[in-house]
Write a protein that holds these residues in place. Structure first.
Motif, PDB file in Angstrom:
ATOM      1  N   TYR A   1     -67.349  23.614 -72.105  1.00  0.00           N
ATOM      2  CA  TYR A   1     -66.988  22.581 -71.132  1.00  0.00           C
ATOM      3  C   TYR A   1     -66.780  21.225 -71.805  1.00  0.00           C
ATOM      4  O   TYR A   1     -65.826  20.495 -71.471  1.00  0.00           O
ATOM      5  CB  TYR A   1     -68.076  22.488 -70.065  1.00  0.00           C
ATOM      6  CG  TYR A   1     -67.773  21.503 -68.967  1.00  0.00           C
ATOM      7  CD1 TYR A   1     -66.670  21.663 -68.132  1.00  0.00           C
ATOM      8  CD2 TYR A   1     -68.585  20.405 -68.774  1.00  0.00           C
ATOM      9  CE1 TYR A   1     -66.390  20.746 -67.118  1.00  0.00           C
ATOM     10  CE2 TYR A   1     -68.316  19.481 -67.759  1.00  0.00           C
ATOM     11  CZ  TYR A   1     -67.212  19.658 -66.947  1.00  0.00           C
ATOM     12  OH  TYR A   1     -66.926  18.755 -65.948  1.00  0.00           O
TER      13      TYR A   1
ATOM     14  N   SER B   1     -64.739  10.394 -60.229  1.00  0.00           N
ATOM     15  CA  SER B   1     -64.278  11.341 -61.256  1.00  0.00           C
ATOM     16  C   SER B   1     -65.351  11.561 -62.319  1.00  0.00           C
ATOM     17  O   SER B   1     -65.639  12.706 -62.718  1.00  0.00           O
ATOM     18  CB  SER B   1     -62.995  10.815 -61.899  1.00  0.00           C
ATOM     19  OG  SER B   1     -61.965  10.681 -60.942  1.00  0.00           O
TER      20      SER B   1
ATOM     21  N   PHE C   1     -67.275  15.243 -63.129  1.00  0.00           N
ATOM     22  CA  PHE C   1     -67.370  15.880 -64.440  1.00  0.00           C
ATOM     23  C   PHE C   1     -68.835  15.989 -64.899  1.00  0.00           C
ATOM     24  O   PHE C   1     -69.248  17.001 -65.466  1.00  0.00           O
ATOM     25  CB  PHE C   1     -66.570  15.083 -65.483  1.00  0.00           C
ATOM     26  CG  PHE C   1     -65.095  15.046 -65.207  1.00  0.00           C
ATOM     27  CD1 PHE C   1     -64.424  16.188 -64.796  1.00  0.00           C
ATOM     28  CD2 PHE C   1     -64.366  13.867 -65.356  1.00  0.00           C
ATOM     29  CE1 PHE C   1     -63.057  16.152 -64.551  1.00  0.00           C
ATOM     30  CE2 PHE C   1     -63.004  13.833 -65.110  1.00  0.00           C
ATOM     31  CZ  PHE C   1     -62.347  14.972 -64.693  1.00  0.00           C
TER      32      PHE C   1
ATOM     33  N   SER D   1     -66.231  12.158 -70.398  1.00  0.00           N
ATOM     34  CA  SER D   1     -65.628  11.931 -69.074  1.00  0.00           C
ATOM     35  C   SER D   1     -65.280  10.454 -68.866  1.00  0.00           C
ATOM     36  O   SER D   1     -64.258  10.135 -68.225  1.00  0.00           O
ATOM     37  CB  SER D   1     -66.571  12.415 -67.979  1.00  0.00           C
ATOM     38  OG  SER D   1     -67.811  11.718 -68.045  1.00  0.00           O
TER      39      SER D   1
ATOM     40  N   VAL E   1     -71.054  15.066 -72.134  1.00  0.00           N
ATOM     41  CA  VAL E   1     -70.074  15.161 -71.039  1.00  0.00           C
ATOM     42  C   VAL E   1     -69.885  13.805 -70.389  1.00  0.00           C
ATOM     43  O   VAL E   1     -68.760  13.415 -70.014  1.00  0.00           O
ATOM     44  CB  VAL E   1     -70.549  16.215 -70.009  1.00  0.00           C
ATOM     45  CG1 VAL E   1     -69.824  16.025 -68.677  1.00  0.00           C
ATOM     46  CG2 VAL E   1     -70.282  17.610 -70.532  1.00  0.00           C
TER      47      VAL E   1
ATOM     48  N   LEU F   1     -63.079  19.157 -71.898  1.00  0.00           N
ATOM     49  CA  LEU F   1     -62.893  17.747 -71.558  1.00  0.00           C
ATOM     50  C   LEU F   1     -62.358  16.950 -72.744  1.00  0.00           C
ATOM     51  O   LEU F   1     -61.488  16.081 -72.593  1.00  0.00           O
ATOM     52  CB  LEU F   1     -64.216  17.147 -71.089  1.00  0.00           C
ATOM     53  CG  LEU F   1     -64.744  17.588 -69.720  1.00  0.00           C
ATOM     54  CD1 LEU F   1     -66.069  16.893 -69.417  1.00  0.00           C
ATOM     55  CD2 LEU F   1     -63.726  17.293 -68.621  1.00  0.00           C
TER      56      LEU F   1
END
Length: 492
Positions: free
Chosen positions: A396, A344, A348, A309, A305, A400
């Motif tokens: 998830y 940001s 995430f 991100s 992630v 993304l």
């Protein structure tokens, strides 16, 4: 009739054999009284009087076959017995005319086959088949030749006994002595002869190769000592080394336009997250434990992630930069400054951390043997107690990645000599393709190979991101320094 056929068969076998009675030829004559007294008397008188040739004899031996008259029905045997007792003689004639006389009462009537042999003194003696009425009977069993071609007595059964490790299966429509011996299946045993069924071994045990006993099953897992584990470890460590080398290059050339133009802070953070991706694959190798099962899934979900991100924020900054160049859009970049970019990425990242904490707190994966597998070896794996938690982590990451791919695809044709959106688009295509192929491969792979599939997906997607994003930049920085200028980058 069965006694007659048995006698005929025995005589023919003896005559055809070269070892049982060499030089002797046996014969027989069968008479039927048809239950008539006159016929029985005529046959008896014919045998006693010598009107008919009863047998064929060898030159020096007289041999006779005598019927066991005690087994006959009606009073005909009494008539024959009366004649023999009163005439007192039974005569046998050789081809040379020699006659031998016996008292009727001396003729044994206990056996079908009587072998009388002439002695040097001129008398007859009984030879062949135990000790009977004072006579020595000698039987050479090794000289007997059966129809099977062997001297061994044939087994008078339809099927021999089933050995341990097999079970009896009766043949439909045949006698109970006719059956097939079926080997026990995997995980089943039988430890006695002629077992009617095979017993299933407990979960912790498996059948030995002979299917005669249950043996403890061995725990198996992807270890660092086997070839597959060594290969995956080498690939992961190589990824860490390459990522570190790229990090050093970017750190050394951090003041050059190429590094500064592509948001150097996010680039460094992306390199750190890729190094974590390579390192987290090593947690999947080795004997699973309670803590490794928890840590490997959390490390995998959080590190990926963080990588995706970073790429998504990079893509958003590229889009915002070109949009702000339009009249009236100057304030757009205020929403994508350095602080907003860090915020940001942190948002995430922390959302995935929250998902992992809730999942691993409520229902974490635990090391358990996969007893459903067949064979002596059982895989010790991190069993997913909650499929929902693992699905949320993967889902998830997929959300993304798809969002990043869509934004990068929209920004791929923006005018720039070195538009990073093109590289992000290509890297995310590889990333998505790897993880889409991972799902069916993971489900269909048995045992520890499912773990190897997940490690391969982690390494393949990490290498895809590393080379697609940073290989072109390193090429210009190291091999084409003349293009690493602000003038070249701003030409369009």
């Amino acid at each position: 009739m069965q006694y007659i056929y048995a006698m005929m068969f025995a005589v023919d076998e003896i005559n055809d054999s070269e070892s049982l009675l060499p030089g002797v030829r046996l014969g027989y004559r069968i008479l039927d009284s048809c239950a008539l007294h006159p016929w029985a008397m005529e046959a008896a008188l014919s045998l006693v009087g010598g009107d008919s040739t009863f047998c064929t004899f060898t030159p020096k031996n007289a041999i006779s076959f005598v019927e066991e008259i005690q087994k006959m029905s009606s009073n005909i045997p009494m008539i024959i017995k009366f004649l023999l007792e009163h005439l007192h003689t039974v005569n046998f004639t050789t081809p040379q005319g020699e006659r031998f006389y016996f008292q009727g009462g001396d003729i044994p009537a206990k056996y079908d086959l009587i072998n009388w042999q002439k002695t040097p003194e001129g008398s007859l003696r009984l030879v062949l088949i135990g000790r009977v009425d004072g006579f020595d009977i000698v039987l050479n069993e090794t000289a007997i030749q059966w129809t099977t071609g062997s001297s061994q007595v044939p087994v008078s059964v339809c099927t021999v006994s089933c050995e341990p490790g097999t079970r009896k299966a009766l043949r439909k429509g045949e006698p109970v002595c006719c059956f097939d011996c079926i080997p026990c299946g995997d995980g089943e045993v039988s430890n006695k002869t002629d077992a009617l069924q095979c017993d299933r071994c407990p979960l912790e045990f498996w059948s030995n190769p002979a299917r005669t006993s249950c043996i403890p099953r061995q725990l198996d897992f992807l270890s660092f000592n086997e070839t597959l584990g060594i290969t995956l470890t080498t690939v992961a460590v190589s990824g860490v080394a390459v990522t570190t080398a790229v990090f050093v290059v970017f750190l050394y050339y951090r003041q050059t336009p190429m590094v500064r133009a592509n948001n150097s802070e996010l680039s460094f953070l992306l390199l750190v997250s890729l190094k974590l991706c390579f390192l987290c694959s090593l947690v999947f190798i080795g004997r699973p434990s309670v803590w490794t099962c928890r840590f490997q899934q959390a490390a995998f979900g959080i590190s990926f992630v963080l990588s995706v991100s970073c790429l998504q924020v990079k893509t958003m900054v590229v889009l915002a930069a070109f949009r702000s160049a339009r009249p009236g859009s100057e304030s757009l970049m205020k929403w994508f400054g350095p602080n907003q970019q860090r915020g940001s990425v942190s948002f995430f990242f922390l959302l995935q951390v929250l998902i992992c904490v809730i999942w691993l707190s409520l229902n974490p994966p635990l090391p358990q043997p996969d007893w459903e597998m067949t064979g002596v070896k059982v895989t010790l794996e991190c069993a997913m107690e909650s499929v929902l938690g693992f699905s949320l982590v993967l889902g998830y990451i997929g959300l993304l990645a798809c969002t990043c791919l869509l934004l990068a695809f929209l920004a791929r044709k923006l005018p720039d000599n070195f538009n990073e959106a093109k590289l992000i688009t290509f890297s995310m295509l590889i990333f998505c393709a790897v993880w889409v192929a991972f799902v069916p491969a993971y489900v269909s792979s048995p045992g520890k190979y499912s773990v190897a599939v997940e490690i391969f997906a982690i390494l393949a997607s990490s290498y895809g991101l590393l080379f697609c994003i940073f290989a072109p930049k390193c090429f210009i920085i190291l091999l084409r320094p003349e293009k690493n200028t602000k003038k070249h980058l701003m030409a369009r």
